[in-house]
Design a protein around this motif. Structure first.
Motif, PDB file in Angstrom:
ATOM      1  N   VAL A  12       9.631  10.917 -24.670  1.00 47.56           N
ATOM      2  CA  VAL A  12       9.538  12.273 -26.194  1.00 47.56           C
ATOM      3  C   VAL A  12       9.922  13.411 -26.111  1.00 47.56           C
ATOM      4  CG1 VAL A  12       7.866  10.633 -26.964  1.00 47.56           C
ATOM      5  CG2 VAL A  12       7.234  12.740 -25.596  1.00 47.56           C
ATOM      6  N   LEU A  13      10.229  13.524 -24.471  1.00 43.75           N
ATOM      7  CA  LEU A  13      10.828  15.493 -23.933  1.00 43.75           C
ATOM      8  C   LEU A  13      11.941  15.077 -23.856  1.00 43.75           C
ATOM      9  CD1 LEU A  13       8.475  15.690 -20.875  1.00 43.75           C
ATOM     10  CD2 LEU A  13       8.344  17.106 -23.204  1.00 43.75           C
ATOM     11  N   ASP A  14      13.100  13.750 -24.249  1.00 44.30           N
ATOM     12  CA  ASP A  14      14.086  13.902 -23.975  1.00 44.30           C
ATOM     13  C   ASP A  14      15.310  15.104 -23.418  1.00 44.30           C
ATOM     14  OD1 ASP A  14      16.842  13.136 -25.170  1.00 44.30           O
ATOM     15  OD2 ASP A  14      16.973  14.650 -26.746  1.00 44.30           O
ATOM     16  N   GLY A  15      14.593  14.482 -21.685  1.00 46.16           N
ATOM     17  CA  GLY A  15      15.170  16.028 -20.848  1.00 46.16           C
ATOM     18  C   GLY A  15      14.660  16.796 -20.498  1.00 46.16           C
ATOM     19  N   ALA A  16      14.322  17.520 -21.838  1.00 49.05           N
ATOM     20  CA  ALA A  16      13.600  19.001 -21.424  1.00 49.05           C
ATOM     21  C   ALA A  16      12.175  18.872 -20.622  1.00 49.05           C
ATOM     22  CB  ALA A  16      12.546  19.291 -22.685  1.00 49.05           C
ATOM     23  N   PRO A  17      12.045  20.088 -19.269  1.00 48.98           N
ATOM     24  CA  PRO A  17      11.449  20.385 -18.774  1.00 48.98           C
ATOM     25  C   PRO A  17      10.345  20.519 -19.339  1.00 48.98           C
ATOM     26  CG  PRO A  17      12.569  22.260 -18.989  1.00 48.98           C
ATOM     27  CD  PRO A  17      13.218  21.159 -19.744  1.00 48.98           C
ATOM     28  N   ALA A  18       9.056  20.098 -18.532  1.00 47.34           N
ATOM     29  CA  ALA A  18       8.263  20.341 -19.008  1.00 47.34           C
ATOM     30  C   ALA A  18       6.912  20.187 -18.136  1.00 47.34           C
ATOM     31  CB  ALA A  18       7.272  18.832 -20.139  1.00 47.34           C
ATOM     32  N   LEU A  19       6.064  21.148 -18.194  1.00 49.70           N
ATOM     33  CA  LEU A  19       4.909  21.472 -16.944  1.00 49.70           C
ATOM     34  C   LEU A  19       3.032  21.492 -17.808  1.00 49.70           C
ATOM     35  CD1 LEU A  19       3.870  21.272 -13.739  1.00 49.70           C
ATOM     36  CD2 LEU A  19       3.900  23.537 -14.066  1.00 49.70           C
ATOM     37  N   LEU A  20       2.589  20.518 -17.745  1.00 53.83           N
ATOM     38  CA  LEU A  20       1.107  20.529 -18.541  1.00 53.83           C
ATOM     39  C   LEU A  20       0.292  20.312 -17.670  1.00 53.83           C
ATOM     40  CD1 LEU A  20       2.336  17.213 -20.551  1.00 53.83           C
ATOM     41  CD2 LEU A  20       2.512  19.860 -21.262  1.00 53.83           C
ATOM     42  N   THR A  21      -0.568  21.365 -17.921  1.00 58.94           N
ATOM     43  CA  THR A  21      -2.045  21.779 -16.955  1.00 58.94           C
ATOM     44  C   THR A  21      -2.847  21.256 -17.379  1.00 58.94           C
ATOM     45  OG1 THR A  21      -1.084  23.996 -16.168  1.00 58.94           O
ATOM     46  CG2 THR A  21      -3.328  23.179 -15.669  1.00 58.94           C
ATOM     47  N   LEU A  22      -3.918  20.105 -16.740  1.00 59.05           N
ATOM     48  CA  LEU A  22      -5.040  18.987 -17.275  1.00 59.05           C
ATOM     49  C   LEU A  22      -5.641  20.046 -17.343  1.00 59.05           C
ATOM     50  CD1 LEU A  22      -3.020  16.692 -15.796  1.00 59.05           C
ATOM     51  CD2 LEU A  22      -5.283  15.679 -15.107  1.00 59.05           C
ATOM     52  N   PHE A  23      -7.142  19.596 -18.223  1.00 62.02           N
ATOM     53  CA  PHE A  23      -8.315  20.778 -18.649  1.00 62.02           C
ATOM     54  C   PHE A  23      -8.835  21.364 -17.070  1.00 62.02           C
ATOM     55  CE2 PHE A  23     -10.644  17.057 -17.081  1.00 62.02           C
ATOM     56  CZ  PHE A  23     -12.008  17.569 -16.576  1.00 62.02           C
ATOM     57  N   ASP A  24      -9.039  20.764 -16.084  1.00 60.04           N
ATOM     58  CA  ASP A  24      -9.829  21.653 -14.839  1.00 60.04           C
ATOM     59  C   ASP A  24      -8.949  22.424 -13.715  1.00 60.04           C
ATOM     60  OD1 ASP A  24      -8.131  19.975 -13.685  1.00 60.04           O
ATOM     61  OD2 ASP A  24     -10.134  18.644 -12.816  1.00 60.04           O
ATOM     62  N   GLY A  25      -7.746  22.856 -14.463  1.00 55.69           N
ATOM     63  CA  GLY A  25      -6.675  23.680 -14.175  1.00 55.69           C
ATOM     64  C   GLY A  25      -6.715  23.311 -12.528  1.00 55.69           C
ATOM     65  N   HIS A  26      -6.849  22.733 -11.596  1.00 54.30           N
ATOM     66  CA  HIS A  26      -6.616  21.636 -10.632  1.00 54.30           C
ATOM     67  C   HIS A  26      -5.059  21.240 -10.212  1.00 54.30           C
ATOM     68  CE1 HIS A  26      -9.735  23.668  -8.211  1.00 54.30           C
ATOM     69  NE2 HIS A  26     -10.167  23.868  -9.476  1.00 54.30           N
ATOM     70  N   ALA A  27      -4.932  20.537 -11.274  1.00 56.59           N
ATOM     71  CA  ALA A  27      -4.019  19.483 -11.425  1.00 56.59           C
ATOM     72  C   ALA A  27      -3.099  19.295 -12.869  1.00 56.59           C
ATOM     73  CB  ALA A  27      -4.851  17.937 -10.935  1.00 56.59           C
ATOM     74  N   ALA A  28      -1.626  19.051 -12.267  1.00 58.16           N
ATOM     75  CA  ALA A  28      -1.512  18.767 -14.252  1.00 58.16           C
ATOM     76  C   ALA A  28      -0.387  18.074 -13.868  1.00 58.16           C
ATOM     77  CB  ALA A  28       0.147  20.082 -13.552  1.00 58.16           C
ATOM     78  N   LEU A  29       0.585  17.891 -14.524  1.00 62.52           N
ATOM     79  CA  LEU A  29       1.706  16.688 -14.736  1.00 62.52           C
ATOM     80  C   LEU A  29       3.258  17.305 -15.561  1.00 62.52           C
ATOM     81  CD1 LEU A  29       2.141  13.807 -15.404  1.00 62.52           C
ATOM     82  CD2 LEU A  29       1.523  14.220 -17.836  1.00 62.52           C
ATOM     83  N   LEU A  75       0.421  16.140  -9.750  1.00 66.24           N
ATOM     84  CA  LEU A  75       0.367  17.002  -8.879  1.00 66.24           C
ATOM     85  C   LEU A  75      -1.439  17.931  -8.519  1.00 66.24           C
ATOM     86  CD1 LEU A  75       3.609  19.257 -10.582  1.00 66.24           C
ATOM     87  CD2 LEU A  75       3.446  17.832  -8.550  1.00 66.24           C
ATOM     88  N   LEU A  76      -1.678  17.268  -7.786  1.00 66.20           N
ATOM     89  CA  LEU A  76      -3.046  17.735  -7.520  1.00 66.20           C
ATOM     90  C   LEU A  76      -3.117  18.694  -5.902  1.00 66.20           C
ATOM     91  CD1 LEU A  76      -4.114  13.516  -6.251  1.00 66.20           C
ATOM     92  CD2 LEU A  76      -4.070  15.240  -8.407  1.00 66.20           C
ATOM     93  N   GLU A  77      -3.843  19.865  -7.145  1.00 68.38           N
ATOM     94  CA  GLU A  77      -3.834  21.640  -6.478  1.00 68.38           C
ATOM     95  C   GLU A  77      -2.761  22.282  -6.980  1.00 68.38           C
ATOM     96  OE1 GLU A  77      -6.870  21.729  -5.744  1.00 68.38           O
ATOM     97  OE2 GLU A  77      -7.920  20.171  -6.092  1.00 68.38           O
ATOM     98  N   ASP A  78      -3.665  23.141  -6.403  1.00 67.42           N
ATOM     99  CA  ASP A  78      -1.975  24.201  -6.220  1.00 67.42           C
ATOM    100  C   ASP A  78      -1.148  24.672  -5.790  1.00 67.42           C
ATOM    101  OD1 ASP A  78      -4.499  25.956  -8.611  1.00 67.42           O
ATOM    102  OD2 ASP A  78      -2.554  27.736  -8.378  1.00 67.42           O
ATOM    103  N   PRO A  79      -0.903  24.504  -4.635  1.00 69.10           N
ATOM    104  CA  PRO A  79       0.483  24.046  -3.220  1.00 69.10           C
ATOM    105  C   PRO A  79       1.251  23.016  -4.272  1.00 69.10           C
ATOM    106  CG  PRO A  79      -2.119  24.247  -1.796  1.00 69.10           C
ATOM    107  CD  PRO A  79      -2.123  24.153  -3.486  1.00 69.10           C
ATOM    108  N   ALA A  80       0.256  21.908  -4.796  1.00 65.11           N
ATOM    109  CA  ALA A  80       1.510  20.709  -5.373  1.00 65.11           C
ATOM    110  C   ALA A  80       2.273  21.221  -7.041  1.00 65.11           C
ATOM    111  CB  ALA A  80       0.607  19.839  -5.499  1.00 65.11           C
ATOM    112  N   LYS A  81       0.816  21.919  -7.709  1.00 68.40           N
ATOM    113  CA  LYS A  81       1.571  22.470  -8.973  1.00 68.40           C
ATOM    114  C   LYS A  81       2.897  24.023  -8.522  1.00 68.40           C
ATOM    115  CE  LYS A  81      -1.552  24.177 -11.182  1.00 68.40           C
ATOM    116  NZ  LYS A  81      -2.897  24.422 -11.208  1.00 68.40           N
ATOM    117  N   GLU A  82       2.466  24.527  -7.613  1.00 68.14           N
ATOM    118  CA  GLU A  82       3.471  25.772  -7.569  1.00 68.14           C
ATOM    119  C   GLU A  82       4.856  24.888  -6.900  1.00 68.14           C
ATOM    120  OE1 GLU A  82       1.463  27.915  -4.539  1.00 68.14           O
ATOM    121  OE2 GLU A  82       0.173  28.798  -5.769  1.00 68.14           O
ATOM    122  N   CYS A  83       5.052  23.540  -5.723  1.00 67.17           N
ATOM    123  CA  CYS A  83       6.160  23.558  -5.629  1.00 67.17           C
ATOM    124  C   CYS A  83       7.033  23.402  -7.277  1.00 67.17           C
ATOM    125  CB  CYS A  83       5.840  22.023  -5.295  1.00 67.17           C
ATOM    126  SG  CYS A  83       5.148  22.063  -3.609  1.00 67.17           S
TER     127      CYS A  83
END
Length: 538
Positions: free
Chosen positions: A134-151, A186-194
């Motif tokens: 559904v993103l059709d090639g757009a970059p996206a970063l979605l943070t999970l509710f706890d702030g410790h993970a992202a997609l 992406l689990l935890e901030d060091p991974a999210k920061e990548c």
């Protein structure tokens, strides 16, 4: 009674001073950021003259200014951009929201989202195959509710150059499939920061504007201060800009992070930063992480969760955390440790106890979150004087019947020990309450109400979570005023309505100690005063 001319006075109100020496009053007067008179109307009129603004407080109730004991104002303002995904109740709604954002986005623009609840994934782990089409090639970063993970979407991973596993500190992880291909989780901030570093960043001017707008909204809800549990990139320039322009309207105590792997120079820099600040903000303390979160399988539990996860601390080996705490504590830096699992809480207590005392008049060491704790840990808080910092609004992410992800991972026995606010307080532990914004809403009325209801106000269809852990109205109010000042070592000048104390005040259109908790979140805030300045007036 002081004869000094007041800048303003409030008469005819109900004043809950939370001062044992004078529990109730009807009026108060302020000059130069300090309470110069607290008493009945006749007494306070003696501090007024022709230049004093006299405010009719009829029908209003004043309390000491409300303090959020755990928040992320700058980090949150940056994270809570884009789509509010907390409104998505299933994956179809998530995909529809992303498709609409993609349709309206500029070419090449990143799509940001926050508040994604893993409970909507039907037991699946977050994976980019849920969103890439559904993103059709757009970059996206979605943070999970706890702030410790992202997609992250496939395009975001590509732009960040993340093509496989990456060695990261602690238990942070770029999750990969059996073939070593990143799933987007992406689990935890060091991974999210990548991935985050590949996205456009805001200039200090933009960060300052976001923060100014945010603090104005917080003032309108009655907040006068916050314990800011981060000092992220952009924080210092933004805070200095707001101070210069007299646009900072919230008192902030900022705690920079000490992450696993920090060396002696890094710890020395944190010590050096202490005391940096201005009229309303100051670097005071440090934030450490003993573990991650239960929902993501990164907490530290004595026994694994139902997936065999949450088995190790964030600091590996944990003795490095102990050494960092010892170095910081000996330098006089108060520590705040994120510890959610029972093993994490226990280890943090072991390390903090030698540096703590129930009779301390200085800033206290504290443990944040304490989501599940057995009986033996409860009494230890009071015995050593370590502060329990908790966020009752987080019960919104669990269910009384233990059908949610958090409870399922823990199992019934451990899930029944959820957020034991009352047990900790009644055992004699100092208890401070906060929101952990942007993980939960910053409105302190919601925090106070949820502490009493054990569910979010306005959700009467939900059963309360561990209702025996409910606080009384006064207990909750003191945890956001009196104890918030105590843990900061400011009990001699803040947290009560007392002559000579700081003029940080919150005024309600109804008595917060008498209004039913379900109505408290909707009770208007009529006046918010920070450092003697009226920053919100209804």
């Amino acid at each position: 009674m002081s004869r000094i001319s007041a800048d303003f006075a409030v008469l005819g109100a109900t004043v809950h001073t939370l001062d044992p020496g004078r529990p109730a009053a009807s009026a108060l007067a302020v000059r130069d950021g300090v309470l110069i008179a607290v008493g009945d109307d006749a007494e306070v009129r003696q501090a007024c003259d022709a230049r004093t603004e006299v405010i009719d407080g009829t029908g209003t109730t004043l309390t000491p200014g409300l303090t959020d004991g755990h928040m992320h104002p700058v980090h949150g303002a940056l994270m809570a951009r884009g789509l509010d995904l907390s409104v998505c109740r299933d994956t179809d709604a998530l995909r529809a929201a992303l498709a609409e954002a993609r349709r309206t986005a500029e070419p090449g623009a990143w799509i940001r989202g926050f508040g994604l609840d893993p409970n909507i994934l039907g037991g699946r782990r977050p994976h980019r195959d849920l969103i890439d089409d559904v993103l059709d090639g757009a970059p996206a970063l979605l943070t999970l509710f706890d702030g410790h993970a992202a997609l992250a979407s496939g395009r975001a991973l590509e732009l960040a150059g993340v093509t496989g596993p990456v060695a990261l500190a602690g238990n942070a992880e770029i999750v990969c499939d059996a073939d070593g291909v990143p799933t987007g989780e992406l689990l935890e901030d060091p991974a999210k920061e990548c991935v985050e570093r590949a996205a456009p960043s805001l200039a200090p001017e933009e960060v300052a504007a976001e923060l100014a707008a945010l603090t104005a909204r917080m003032n309108a809800c009655g907040l006068t201060a916050g314990h800011a549990m981060d000092l992220s990139d952009g924080s210092l320039p933004a805070l200095r800009l707001l101070e210069e322009r007299d646009r900072l309207t919230l008192r902030l105590r900022c705690a920079p992070w000490a992450q696993p792997g920090v060396d002696a120079d890094g710890l020395a820099e944190i010590v050096r930063l202490q005391g940096t600040g201005g009229r309303l903000w100051q670097v005071a303390g440090v934030k450490l992480f003993m573990d991650g979160t239960i929902d993501n399988g990164t907490a530290w539990l004595h026994h694994p969760d139902c997936h065999g996860e949450s088995t190790k601390p964030f600091w590996l080996p944990p003795e490095e955390y102990a050494a960092a705490v010892d170095t910081l504590a000996r330098a006089g830096v108060p520590t705040a440790t994120h510890a959610i699992g029972d093993a994490a809480v226990g280890y943090a207590l072991d390390c903090l106890a030698p540096h703590s005392s129930p009779d301390s008049r200085a800033s206290r060491h504290r443990i944040e979150h304490i989501e599940t704790a057995p009986d033996e840990l409860i009494a230890r808080f009071a015995a050593c004087g370590v502060v329990a910092s908790m966020q009752p609004s987080h019960v919104q992410y669990t269910r009384a019947d233990h059908s949610d992800n958090w409870s399922t991972r823990l199992g019934t026995e451990r899930a029944s020990r959820a957020w034991r606010c009352a047990d900790l307080l009644h055992a004699g532990a100092p208890l401070v309450l906060g929101s952990d914004w942007p993980i939960a809403h910053f409105d302190p009325r919601e925090v106070l109400a949820t502490a009493r209801l054990r569910r979010l106000p306005g959700h009467g269809d939900r059963d309360p979570v561990a209702p025996d852990q409910a606080l009384t109205a006064r207990e909750a109010l003191e945890a956001m005023t009196v104890t918030a000042a105590l843990v900061a070592g400011e009990q001699d000048r803040a947290g009560r309505v007392r002559e000579g104390f700081r003029a940080d005040l919150t005024a309600f259109a109804a008595d917060p100690l008498a209004v039913p908790p379900g109505e408290l979140a909707e009770t208007p805030v009529t006046l918010t005063v920070v450092d003697g300045r009226i920053v919100h007036r209804a």
